[in-house]
Write a protein that holds these residues in place. Structure first.
Motif, PDB file in Angstrom:
ATOM      1  N   LYS A 113       0.856  -1.190   0.000  1.00 38.52           N
ATOM      2  CA  LYS A 113       0.000   0.000   0.000  1.00 38.52           C
ATOM      3  C   LYS A 113       0.889   1.236   0.000  1.00 38.52           C
ATOM      4  O   LYS A 113       1.538   1.537   0.992  1.00 38.52           O
ATOM      5  CB  LYS A 113      -0.916  -0.012   1.229  1.00 38.52           C
ATOM      6  N   PRO A 114       0.928   1.977  -1.119  1.00 38.49           N
ATOM      7  CA  PRO A 114       1.834   3.129  -1.207  1.00 38.49           C
ATOM      8  C   PRO A 114       1.330   4.283  -0.338  1.00 38.49           C
ATOM      9  O   PRO A 114       0.168   4.279   0.077  1.00 38.49           O
ATOM     10  CB  PRO A 114       1.778   3.498  -2.691  1.00 38.49           C
ATOM     11  N   PRO A 115       2.198   5.271  -0.062  1.00 37.41           N
ATOM     12  CA  PRO A 115       1.721   6.474   0.631  1.00 37.41           C
ATOM     13  C   PRO A 115       0.514   7.030  -0.123  1.00 37.41           C
ATOM     14  O   PRO A 115       0.541   7.138  -1.351  1.00 37.41           O
ATOM     15  CB  PRO A 115       2.913   7.429   0.550  1.00 37.41           C
ATOM     16  N   GLY A 116      -0.551   7.346   0.591  1.00 36.99           N
ATOM     17  CA  GLY A 116      -1.763   7.820  -0.070  1.00 36.99           C
ATOM     18  C   GLY A 116      -2.654   6.708  -0.583  1.00 36.99           C
ATOM     19  O   GLY A 116      -3.737   6.972  -1.108  1.00 36.99           O
ATOM     20  N   GLY A 117      -2.199   5.458  -0.447  1.00 39.10           N
ATOM     21  CA  GLY A 117      -2.996   4.325  -0.929  1.00 39.10           C
ATOM     22  C   GLY A 117      -4.294   4.211  -0.145  1.00 39.10           C
ATOM     23  O   GLY A 117      -4.356   4.580   1.023  1.00 39.10           O
ATOM     24  N   PRO A 118      -5.356   3.704  -0.805  1.00 38.69           N
ATOM     25  CA  PRO A 118      -6.701   3.722  -0.213  1.00 38.69           C
ATOM     26  C   PRO A 118      -6.894   2.634   0.844  1.00 38.69           C
ATOM     27  O   PRO A 118      -6.077   1.722   0.969  1.00 38.69           O
ATOM     28  CB  PRO A 118      -7.599   3.424  -1.423  1.00 38.69           C
ATOM     29  N   GLU A 146       6.790  -1.679  10.655  1.00 39.79           N
ATOM     30  CA  GLU A 146       5.743  -1.565  11.663  1.00 39.79           C
ATOM     31  C   GLU A 146       4.393  -1.302  10.976  1.00 39.79           C
ATOM     32  O   GLU A 146       4.345  -0.561   9.987  1.00 39.79           O
ATOM     33  CB  GLU A 146       6.108  -0.412  12.603  1.00 39.79           C
ATOM     34  N   ALA A 147       3.329  -1.926  11.459  1.00 45.21           N
ATOM     35  CA  ALA A 147       1.973  -1.621  10.948  1.00 45.21           C
ATOM     36  C   ALA A 147       1.268  -0.786  12.010  1.00 45.21           C
ATOM     37  O   ALA A 147       1.126  -1.218  13.153  1.00 45.21           O
ATOM     38  CB  ALA A 147       1.203  -2.899  10.658  1.00 45.21           C
ATOM     39  N   THR A 148       0.833   0.402  11.625  1.00 48.67           N
ATOM     40  CA  THR A 148       0.288   1.369  12.580  1.00 48.67           C
ATOM     41  C   THR A 148      -1.105   1.819  12.138  1.00 48.67           C
ATOM     42  O   THR A 148      -1.538   1.557  11.010  1.00 48.67           O
ATOM     43  CB  THR A 148       1.192   2.618  12.656  1.00 48.67           C
ATOM     44  N   LEU A 149      -1.781   2.537  13.016  1.00 48.98           N
ATOM     45  CA  LEU A 149      -3.078   3.113  12.646  1.00 48.98           C
ATOM     46  C   LEU A 149      -2.908   4.046  11.459  1.00 48.98           C
ATOM     47  O   LEU A 149      -3.790   4.175  10.608  1.00 48.98           O
ATOM     48  CB  LEU A 149      -3.670   3.896  13.823  1.00 48.98           C
ATOM     49  N   ALA A 217       4.305   8.435   5.070  1.00 53.08           N
ATOM     50  CA  ALA A 217       5.126   8.791   3.907  1.00 53.08           C
ATOM     51  C   ALA A 217       5.828   7.583   3.298  1.00 53.08           C
ATOM     52  O   ALA A 217       6.555   7.723   2.309  1.00 53.08           O
ATOM     53  CB  ALA A 217       6.164   9.839   4.332  1.00 53.08           C
ATOM     54  N   SER A 218       5.627   6.400   3.871  1.00 54.32           N
ATOM     55  CA  SER A 218       6.310   5.190   3.381  1.00 54.32           C
ATOM     56  C   SER A 218       5.288   4.130   2.988  1.00 54.32           C
ATOM     57  O   SER A 218       4.175   4.129   3.502  1.00 54.32           O
ATOM     58  CB  SER A 218       7.204   4.588   4.471  1.00 54.32           C
ATOM     59  N   PRO A 219       5.707   3.207   2.098  1.00 55.77           N
ATOM     60  CA  PRO A 219       4.770   2.144   1.743  1.00 55.77           C
ATOM     61  C   PRO A 219       4.476   1.232   2.935  1.00 55.77           C
ATOM     62  O   PRO A 219       5.337   1.042   3.790  1.00 55.77           O
ATOM     63  CB  PRO A 219       5.496   1.365   0.645  1.00 55.77           C
ATOM     64  N   ARG A 220       3.257   0.692   2.985  1.00 56.11           N
ATOM     65  CA  ARG A 220       2.920  -0.329   3.974  1.00 56.11           C
ATOM     66  C   ARG A 220       2.911  -1.669   3.266  1.00 56.11           C
ATOM     67  O   ARG A 220       2.088  -1.936   2.413  1.00 56.11           O
ATOM     68  CB  ARG A 220       1.546  -0.043   4.603  1.00 56.11           C
ATOM     69  N   ARG A 221       3.905  -2.494   3.613  1.00 55.10           N
ATOM     70  CA  ARG A 221       4.076  -3.786   2.934  1.00 55.10           C
ATOM     71  C   ARG A 221       3.492  -4.882   3.810  1.00 55.10           C
ATOM     72  O   ARG A 221       3.853  -4.984   4.981  1.00 55.10           O
ATOM     73  CB  ARG A 221       5.544  -4.088   2.703  1.00 55.10           C
TER      74      ARG A 221
END
Ligand code: NI
Length: 261
Positions: A113-118, A146-149, A217-221
């Motif tokens: 999920k990129p920065p700004g991804g839905p 890390e996976a955060t809110l 500001a970073s991707p969520r992988r």
């Protein structure tokens, strides 16, 4: 490689009661860093796109347009190192604890999920599958940071694993979109599950889940693996997952074309 995680009886009981479980660590930080490098490369190279394995989960997935929520199915077929990992070894061992001895690999996917991804809207994974079959599988979701809110951690509705599969539709009611969304959901009791890199959440294929937009500001992988037993014909209860017949995605067209040529 030997498993390094053993669930306690309390954790097993929690999983069967609530339909999900949260682990602070399912692998080492060294392995997370190694897997993250491979993972990012595979997305950059857009592996599998031409055969429908890589696609946009949340948008119309047209060629030349930026993907809003890129996903790769069967990602370890492009990098076997992903599968020869402590993550997989622990997932298999935990699935044996939860479902019984002999649980095996049943598939995987990766969502970056990129920065700004839905948001990934509320859904039950079983809604994507064959309605004539039962799917005795548990799903592991491991973030590679890390996976955060803020960046899009997992949310579950406790007890939703006891629901039937609810009616779904393609996201935004757009038949070009692969991703599914439940028609209606009461998420007032939803639980957010922020976890460290290399932690994991575990859920059944009925458990309703959601991840919010990535406002960082970073991707969520996230790297998801399924362990359990092969699908088997359902003994009773005819179901119709008609929403899957509504879909006409570019991904399927690419897969079909690759198959025919
Ligand atoms: Ni899901």
């Amino acid at each position: 490689m030997q498993p390094t995680v053993v669930l306690t009886p309390e954790q097993i009981e929690f999983f069967h009661r609530e339909g999900y479980l949260v682990l602070d660590a399912i692998t080492t930080q060294e392995e997370v860093e190694r897997l993250r490098e491979i993972y990012d490369q595979l997305f950059e190279q857009r592996v599998g796109r031409e055969i429908g394995h890589q696609f946009d989960l949340a948008g119309p997935d047209e060629d030349g347009k930026e993907e809003r929520l890129p996903q790769i199915l069967g990602i370890s077929s492009y990098a076997p190192e992903l599968r020869n990992s402590l993550y997989h070894v622990n997932a298999r061992a935990i699935a044996c604890q939860l479902l019984g001895p002999g649980a095996e690999f049943q598939g995987e996917h990766a969502i970056r999920k990129p920065p700004g991804g839905p948001a990934t809207p509320w859904h039950q994974d079983e809604a994507y599958l064959d309605s004539d079959k039962d799917h005795p599988v548990v799903s592991f979701w491991m973030p590679l940071q890390e996976a955060t809110l803020e960046n899009g951690c997992m949310y579950f509705i406790p007890g939703s694993h006891r629901w039937e599969v609810q009616p779904h539709h393609p996201i935004n009611h757009d038949p070009r979109v692969h991703g599914l969304e439940m028609d209606e959901v009461d998420d007032s009791l939803a639980v957010a599950c922020p976890i460290p890199a290399g932690g994991a959440t575990i859920h059944t294929l009925r458990t309703a889940h959601y991840t919010p937009p990535n406002r960082s500001a970073s991707p969520r992988r996230a790297y998801t693996v399924n362990y359990g037993f092969p699908s088997k014909p359902r003994a009773e209860g005819d179901r119709d997952f008609y929403w899957n017949r509504l879909k006409q995605t570019a991904r399927e067209a690419r897969a079909r074309q690759a198959h025919e040529s």
